[in-house]
Design a protein around this motif. Structure first.
Motif, short mmCIF file in Angstrom:
data_model
loop_
_atom_site.label_atom_id
_atom_site.label_comp_id
_atom_site.label_asym_id
_atom_site.label_seq_id
_atom_site.Cartn_x
_atom_site.Cartn_y
_atom_site.Cartn_z
N GLU A 15 36.82 -15.21 -60.78
CA GLU A 15 35.92 -14.63 -59.78
C GLU A 15 34.48 -15.03 -60.05
OE1 GLU A 15 36.85 -12.65 -57.12
OE2 GLU A 15 38.90 -13.13 -57.73
N PRO A 16 33.73 -15.45 -58.99
CA PRO A 16 32.33 -15.79 -59.20
C PRO A 16 31.48 -14.54 -59.45
CG PRO A 16 32.89 -15.95 -56.88
CD PRO A 16 34.17 -15.63 -57.61
N TYR A 17 30.52 -14.66 -60.33
CA TYR A 17 29.59 -13.56 -60.64
C TYR A 17 28.16 -14.02 -60.39
CZ TYR A 17 32.70 -10.21 -62.92
OH TYR A 17 33.66 -9.27 -63.18
N GLU A 18 27.37 -13.14 -59.79
CA GLU A 18 25.95 -13.43 -59.62
C GLU A 18 25.23 -13.08 -60.92
OE1 GLU A 18 23.91 -11.97 -56.21
OE2 GLU A 18 25.60 -12.42 -54.89
N GLU A 19 24.20 -13.87 -61.22
CA GLU A 19 23.36 -13.62 -62.39
C GLU A 19 21.91 -13.57 -61.91
OE1 GLU A 19 25.07 -15.58 -66.22
OE2 GLU A 19 25.26 -17.03 -64.57
N PRO A 20 21.48 -12.42 -61.38
CA PRO A 20 20.14 -12.33 -60.79
C PRO A 20 19.01 -12.64 -61.77
CG PRO A 20 21.20 -10.16 -60.88
CD PRO A 20 22.22 -11.17 -61.30
N TYR A 21 19.24 -12.42 -63.04
CA TYR A 21 18.23 -12.70 -64.05
C TYR A 21 17.98 -14.20 -64.21
CZ TYR A 21 22.68 -12.92 -66.47
OH TYR A 21 23.98 -13.20 -66.79
N LEU A 22 18.83 -15.06 -63.61
CA LEU A 22 18.64 -16.51 -63.69
C LEU A 22 18.02 -17.11 -62.43
CD1 LEU A 22 22.00 -17.70 -65.30
CD2 LEU A 22 19.82 -17.24 -66.42
N GLU A 23 17.88 -16.31 -61.37
CA GLU A 23 17.40 -16.85 -60.09
C GLU A 23 16.04 -17.54 -60.22
OE1 GLU A 23 19.15 -17.36 -57.35
OE2 GLU A 23 20.77 -16.52 -58.56
N HIS A 24 15.15 -16.95 -61.00
CA HIS A 24 13.81 -17.54 -61.19
C HIS A 24 13.92 -18.96 -61.73
CE1 HIS A 24 9.57 -17.84 -62.17
NE2 HIS A 24 9.90 -18.18 -63.40
N LEU A 25 14.79 -19.15 -62.72
CA LEU A 25 14.95 -20.48 -63.31
C LEU A 25 15.70 -21.43 -62.38
CD1 LEU A 25 15.79 -19.62 -67.02
CD2 LEU A 25 13.68 -20.58 -66.14
N LYS A 26 16.73 -20.92 -61.70
CA LYS A 26 17.51 -21.77 -60.80
C LYS A 26 16.68 -22.28 -59.62
CE LYS A 26 22.18 -20.05 -61.59
NZ LYS A 26 23.33 -19.37 -60.98
N ASN A 27 15.68 -21.49 -59.20
CA ASN A 27 14.84 -21.87 -58.06
C ASN A 27 13.64 -22.71 -58.47
OD1 ASN A 27 16.52 -20.52 -56.25
ND2 ASN A 27 15.44 -18.59 -56.56
N ASP A 28 13.54 -23.07 -59.73
CA ASP A 28 12.42 -23.89 -60.21
C ASP A 28 12.54 -25.29 -59.59
OD1 ASP A 28 10.60 -25.45 -61.60
OD2 ASP A 28 11.10 -24.59 -63.55
N PRO A 29 11.52 -25.71 -58.82
CA PRO A 29 11.60 -27.02 -58.16
C PRO A 29 11.60 -28.20 -59.14
CG PRO A 29 9.44 -26.03 -57.82
CD PRO A 29 10.29 -25.01 -58.52
N THR A 30 11.18 -27.97 -60.38
CA THR A 30 11.16 -29.06 -61.36
C THR A 30 12.50 -29.20 -62.08
OG1 THR A 30 10.34 -27.64 -63.14
CG2 THR A 30 8.68 -28.71 -61.75
N LEU A 31 13.44 -28.27 -61.81
CA LEU A 31 14.75 -28.31 -62.45
C LEU A 31 15.54 -29.50 -61.94
CD1 LEU A 31 16.60 -26.66 -64.39
CD2 LEU A 31 17.52 -25.57 -62.37
N ASP A 32 15.91 -30.36 -62.85
CA ASP A 32 16.69 -31.55 -62.50
C ASP A 32 18.12 -31.33 -62.98
OD1 ASP A 32 17.32 -34.13 -61.64
OD2 ASP A 32 16.84 -34.99 -63.60
N GLY A 33 19.04 -31.06 -62.06
CA GLY A 33 20.42 -30.78 -62.43
C GLY A 33 20.65 -29.29 -62.59
N PRO A 34 21.85 -28.90 -63.00
CA PRO A 34 22.17 -27.48 -63.12
C PRO A 34 21.46 -26.83 -64.30
CG PRO A 34 24.00 -28.79 -63.93
CD PRO A 34 22.99 -29.76 -63.35
N LEU A 35 21.19 -25.54 -64.17
CA LEU A 35 20.61 -24.77 -65.27
C LEU A 35 21.65 -24.63 -66.38
CD1 LEU A 35 18.34 -23.02 -66.44
CD2 LEU A 35 19.36 -21.07 -65.24
N THR A 36 22.89 -24.33 -65.99
CA THR A 36 23.98 -24.19 -66.94
C THR A 36 24.98 -25.32 -66.71
OG1 THR A 36 23.73 -21.79 -66.79
CG2 THR A 36 25.73 -22.61 -67.86
N GLU A 37 25.12 -26.17 -67.71
CA GLU A 37 26.07 -27.29 -67.61
C GLU A 37 27.49 -26.73 -67.45
OE1 GLU A 37 25.53 -30.62 -67.46
OE2 GLU A 37 23.38 -30.19 -67.43
N PRO A 38 28.33 -27.39 -66.66
CA PRO A 38 29.70 -26.91 -66.46
C PRO A 38 30.49 -26.92 -67.78
CG PRO A 38 29.19 -28.76 -64.99
CD PRO A 38 28.04 -28.61 -65.91
N PHE A 39 31.33 -25.89 -67.97
CA PHE A 39 32.22 -25.83 -69.13
C PHE A 39 33.32 -24.81 -68.88
CE2 PHE A 39 29.23 -22.43 -70.17
CZ PHE A 39 30.05 -21.45 -70.69
#
Length: 183
Positions: free
Chosen positions: A101-125
């Protein structure tokens, strides 16, 4: 005689206060200093927090609690609980999946919305890739820092045995601009 009696009363009061403070610090609450940026933006380097040492004596850990534990490097780490015993954990497309089941992580939204972020915040595993097991073992927790690209956590050190957990933390008491509860 009165002066001697008053001095004895002060000594007794001081001894009781010191013993009480030691018992509270050892068994119930302890201060801790955040060292590093692995929990940014939720916590900042040098934030001072209170660890509730009896939180899991009277209750069970919850997903997304922020905990303090003894890490293998003889250091105490502050991380967020992502997986509880028996959970299957997977990250894909920067989304946490627990037991499919997918889970939201609201505490990560600030980082995920960073326009300088190149690629995923959390690498797939998958959990199998990280710890060699499909589920989090009984009596252990899978933890991660909020600053996923710069956190040494269960992806690197494995799961955390409950006996290594000092307690839950959610109160910052210093510096003044950061004082408050964190989630």
């Amino acid at each position: 005689m009165k002066k001697k009696n008053e001095l004895w009363e002060w000594i007794k009061a001081l001894v009781v206060a010191v013993v009480l403070a030691a018992v509270i610090r050892y068994f119930f609450f302890a201060p801790i200093v955040v060292d590093g940026l692995s929990m940014f933006p939720t916590l900042h380097d040098q934030d001072r927090m209170i660890v509730n040492k009896f939180s899991y004596t009277i209750g069970e850990p919850d997903r997304f609690d922020i905990i303090v534990f003894h890490a293998p490097e003889n250091k105490d780490y502050i991380k967020r609980i992502i997986g509880l015993p028996g959970d299957e954990i997977e990250y894909k497309n920067d989304t946490l999946y627990v037991n499919g089941e997918p889970y939201e992580e609201p505490y990560l939204e600030h980082l995920k919305n960073d326009p300088t972020l190149d690629g995923p915040l959390t690498e797939p595993f998958t959990l199998m890739e990280k710890i060699g097991q499909a589920t989090v073992p009984e009596g252990e927790l899978f933890v991660m820092g909020d600053n996923r690209r710069y956190s040494k956590d269960s992806r690197h050190i494995g799961t955390v045995p409950m006996e290594e957990v000092l307690g839950k933390t959610s109160i910052i008491y210093w510096p003044l601009e950061d004082v408050g509860l964190v989630k």
